[in-house]
Scaffold this motif. Structure first.
Motif, mmCIF file in Angstrom:
data_model
loop_
_atom_site.group_PDB
_atom_site.id
_atom_site.type_symbol
_atom_site.label_atom_id
_atom_site.label_comp_id
_atom_site.label_asym_id
_atom_site.label_seq_id
_atom_site.Cartn_x
_atom_site.Cartn_y
_atom_site.Cartn_z
ATOM 1 N N PHE A 122 0.825 -1.204 0.000
ATOM 2 C CA PHE A 122 0.000 0.000 0.000
ATOM 3 C C PHE A 122 0.865 1.262 0.000
ATOM 4 C CE2 PHE A 122 -2.297 3.458 2.135
ATOM 5 C CZ PHE A 122 -3.357 3.595 1.240
ATOM 6 N N GLN A 123 1.986 1.240 0.723
ATOM 7 C CA GLN A 123 2.874 2.395 0.712
ATOM 8 C C GLN A 123 3.403 2.663 -0.698
ATOM 9 O OE1 GLN A 123 5.728 1.190 3.699
ATOM 10 N NE2 GLN A 123 4.789 2.477 5.283
ATOM 11 N N LEU A 156 1.840 1.855 -3.468
ATOM 12 C CA LEU A 156 0.716 2.414 -4.225
ATOM 13 C C LEU A 156 0.494 3.880 -3.857
ATOM 14 C CD1 LEU A 156 -1.749 2.112 -6.111
ATOM 15 C CD2 LEU A 156 -3.078 1.446 -4.086
ATOM 16 N N ALA A 157 0.554 4.192 -2.564
ATOM 17 C CA ALA A 157 0.346 5.573 -2.123
ATOM 18 C C ALA A 157 1.407 6.493 -2.710
ATOM 19 C CB ALA A 157 0.370 5.649 -0.593
ATOM 20 N N THR A 158 2.645 6.009 -2.782
ATOM 21 C CA THR A 158 3.721 6.803 -3.369
ATOM 22 C C THR A 158 3.478 7.005 -4.857
ATOM 23 O OG1 THR A 158 5.286 5.937 -1.739
ATOM 24 C CG2 THR A 158 6.226 6.957 -3.704
ATOM 25 N N ALA A 159 2.986 5.949 -5.533
ATOM 26 C CA ALA A 159 2.658 6.061 -6.961
ATOM 27 C C ALA A 159 1.505 7.031 -7.180
ATOM 28 C CB ALA A 159 2.312 4.683 -7.526
ATOM 29 N N ILE A 160 0.449 6.910 -6.355
ATOM 30 C CA ILE A 160 -0.700 7.812 -6.501
ATOM 31 C C ILE A 160 -0.302 9.243 -6.161
ATOM 32 C CG2 ILE A 160 -2.977 8.392 -5.560
ATOM 33 C CD1 ILE A 160 -3.576 5.455 -5.305
ATOM 34 N N ALA A 161 0.593 9.401 -5.190
ATOM 35 C CA ALA A 161 1.090 10.744 -4.862
ATOM 36 C C ALA A 161 1.717 11.389 -6.092
ATOM 37 C CB ALA A 161 2.111 10.666 -3.734
ATOM 38 N N ALA A 162 2.414 10.579 -6.888
ATOM 39 C CA ALA A 162 3.009 11.086 -8.131
ATOM 40 C C ALA A 162 1.939 11.373 -9.168
ATOM 41 C CB ALA A 162 4.014 10.070 -8.681
ATOM 42 N N GLU A 172 1.591 7.568 2.695
ATOM 43 C CA GLU A 172 0.504 6.660 3.038
ATOM 44 C C GLU A 172 -0.570 7.341 3.882
ATOM 45 O OE1 GLU A 172 1.436 3.289 5.481
ATOM 46 O OE2 GLU A 172 2.581 4.476 6.945
ATOM 47 N N LYS A 173 -0.203 8.449 4.537
ATOM 48 C CA LYS A 173 -1.178 9.202 5.334
ATOM 49 C C LYS A 173 -1.786 10.361 4.538
ATOM 50 C CE LYS A 173 1.250 8.113 9.643
ATOM 51 N NZ LYS A 173 2.210 7.191 9.003
ATOM 52 N N ALA A 178 7.924 -2.343 -3.525
ATOM 53 C CA ALA A 178 6.910 -3.084 -2.764
ATOM 54 C C ALA A 178 7.441 -4.418 -2.256
ATOM 55 C CB ALA A 178 5.675 -3.314 -3.639
ATOM 56 N N ASN A 179 7.164 -4.693 -0.996
ATOM 57 C CA ASN A 179 7.566 -5.965 -0.399
ATOM 58 C C ASN A 179 6.488 -7.019 -0.652
ATOM 59 O OD1 ASN A 179 10.047 -5.053 0.721
ATOM 60 N ND2 ASN A 179 8.913 -4.044 2.369
ATOM 61 N N VAL A 180 6.446 -7.527 -1.890
ATOM 62 C CA VAL A 180 5.502 -8.570 -2.280
ATOM 63 C C VAL A 180 6.290 -9.707 -2.923
ATOM 64 C CG1 VAL A 180 3.577 -6.979 -2.626
ATOM 65 C CG2 VAL A 180 5.081 -7.514 -4.541
ATOM 66 N N THR A 181 5.710 -10.900 -2.884
ATOM 67 C CA THR A 181 6.400 -12.060 -3.452
ATOM 68 C C THR A 181 6.023 -12.308 -4.909
ATOM 69 O OG1 THR A 181 4.661 -13.495 -2.557
ATOM 70 C CG2 THR A 181 6.647 -13.203 -1.219
#
Length: 468
Positions: free
Chosen positions: A73-74, A76-82, A220-221, A300-303
């Protein structure tokens, strides 16, 4: 001296942009998006629900401190912030003024196909990222470009992209954001733009020095809160103008194919203007195909790269189909409908009073009152543009480190802060045109690599090796 430089540069940059946006950008964006829509069996439709569940199923504004990188989510939030910045307010305003309400339709088309494009970008960013021994993550188009093309050609394309994004987002793009913040604050509060710029520089410096984790903790906030405030205000306007909503949608679809009725000129010229404005501002808004947001998704910390790919699609959806569309509906329903100052088009004396910088403030002011409308948009734009500056600085920094090593990051940040301040002092038009030019140039190497790595993306979309 500065004014003379602007006067000399402006027509040259405009000519370059007209060529790129009219003959290269539209075709590349649609071609890549259509290509991946077909190859992934329309992943933006097929996996839309999956993406929404991953984003909103366990939504939290406290992702927790990550050892390295970011939570999904962080990222994504950073991407949406851009993505959600001045492109949604000032950029959409400029597209409507130049291309008519129909330009919004072409933004939707670009965004629909762009959801497939950004799926590809995010999955490739994760598949090709590099992790240092200390856990630091490096990822983005330069890494999948050099995966697609080995040797000198790959290095050239990656270097070209890196230079373009540093100039487009790290420097020029941040000028656009600070320019818009300064202009709207001066309109709303009477505060000189340079003072706003100085305060912005101090706040940004503190966050830049905190690295990826501090930036993620802020975005994220800020992103969910700023979106909620803007959506609430926009919905209030639409409720008050409810009887004009059918006419508003009618104009978007009518002027998408008959823009000459509102833009002027012949059908061919007007249609070209509407489409190119929609494509150009659509790109600047959701950034799909530009190669910027993959830098965030790579953290992103995803597998499974597919998981972040579907999350990335929701970023484009929220940016264009929610935030940008709401702003467009507010503008059209208040200013272009019967009795509105732009009902006959952007011609005559109205061009002296209304421009793309104050268009949204004027629109919100018709219901909220002139003063509160200007203040509401200025505050929203501050958060939109501020969060975009943070993300774009990160994207530029990743490419500076790729080109010059880790020691260059501090020098880059200092130069970026200077550009943020200068943005509040310069002409709005030149700043936008320079940013558009480098945005357009970024698309070319990114799109070439996306085509070359089709098989790698399709494997994720169809579940090959992902246990789906």
């Amino acid at each position: 001296m500065l004014e003379n430089l602007e006067a000399a540069l402006y027509p040259v940059v405009v000519d370059i942009n007209n060529y790129l946006s009219s003959y290269i950008l539209v075709f590349l964006l649609i071609a890549v998006g259509l290509w991946y829509s077909i190859k992934t069996r329309f992943v933006q439709v097929r996996c839309f629900g999956e993406g929404m569940k991953k984003v909103f199923g366990n939504l939290t504004l406290r992702g927790g401190k990550q050892e390295q990188g970011m939570s999904s989510f962080q990222a994504l939030a950073t991407a949406i912030a851009a993505q959600v910045g001045t492109g949604n307010i000032v950029g959409a305003s400029g597209a409507i003024l130049a291309g008519g309400p129909g330009a919004i339709f072409w933004m939707w088309i670009i965004a629909f196909f762009g959801m497939a494009t950004i799926y590809a970008e995010a999955t490739l960013a994760l598949k090709t990222r590099v992790v240092d021994e200390d856990g630091t993550i490096h990822g983005g188009p330069v890494y999948y470009i050099t995966t697609a093309f080995k040797g000198g050609f790959g290095k050239f394309l990656a270097g070209f992209f890196a230079v373009a994004i540093i100039l487009a987002l790290g420097f020029m793009g941040c000028m656009v954001q600070s320019n818009s913040i300064g202009s709207t604050f001066e309109t709303a509060f009477g505060v000189p733009a340079w003072i706003v710029g100085a305060v912005l520089v101090v706040i940004c410096a503190v966050i830049f020095l905190g690295g990826v984790q501090r930036l993620a903790a802020v975005t994220e906030k800020v992103v969910p809160v700023m979106a909620a405030i803007f959506l609430a205000g926009g919905l209030a306007i639409l409720i008050a103008r409810g009887r004009y909503i059918p006419a508003t949608f009618g104009m978007i679809f009518q002027y998408a194919f008959q823009p000459q009725a509102i833009v002027g000129g012949g059908l061919g010229y007007a249609l070209k203007t509407a489409i190119s404005q929609g494509a150009k501002r659509g790109l600047f808004s959701n950034e799909a195909g530009m190669g910027s947001t993959p830098h965030a998704h790579a953290q992103a910390n995803v597998t499974d790269p597919h998981d972040q790919g579907v999350v990335a699609m929701i970023g484009v959806f929220m940016d264009t189909f929610v935030v940008l569309t709401l702003n467009a509906l507010v503008i059209i329903s208040t200013l272009y409908t019967e009795g509105g100052p732009l009902a006959a088009g952007y011609t005559g004396a109205v061009t002296e009073a209304i421009n793309k910088t104050n268009l949204a403030q004027t629109a919100f002011g018709t219901v909220f009152g002139t003063n509160f409308g200007a203040i509401f948009v200025a505050v929203c734009l501050f958060f939109f543009a501020f969060s975009t500056v943070l993300s774009w600085n990160l994207f530029g920094k990743i490419n500076v480190i790729y080109l010059f090593g880790k020691k260059s990051a501090v020098v880059y940040s200092v130069i970026a802060l200077v550009f943020i301040f200068l943005g509040t002092l310069m002409s709005n038009d030149l700043v936008w045109e320079l940013t558009d030019m480098f945005n357009n140039l970024m698309v070319i190497p990114n799109a070439i690599a996306l085509f070359a790595l089709t098989r790698m993306v399709v494997e994720s979309a169809h579940g090959v090796g992902a246990g789906k």
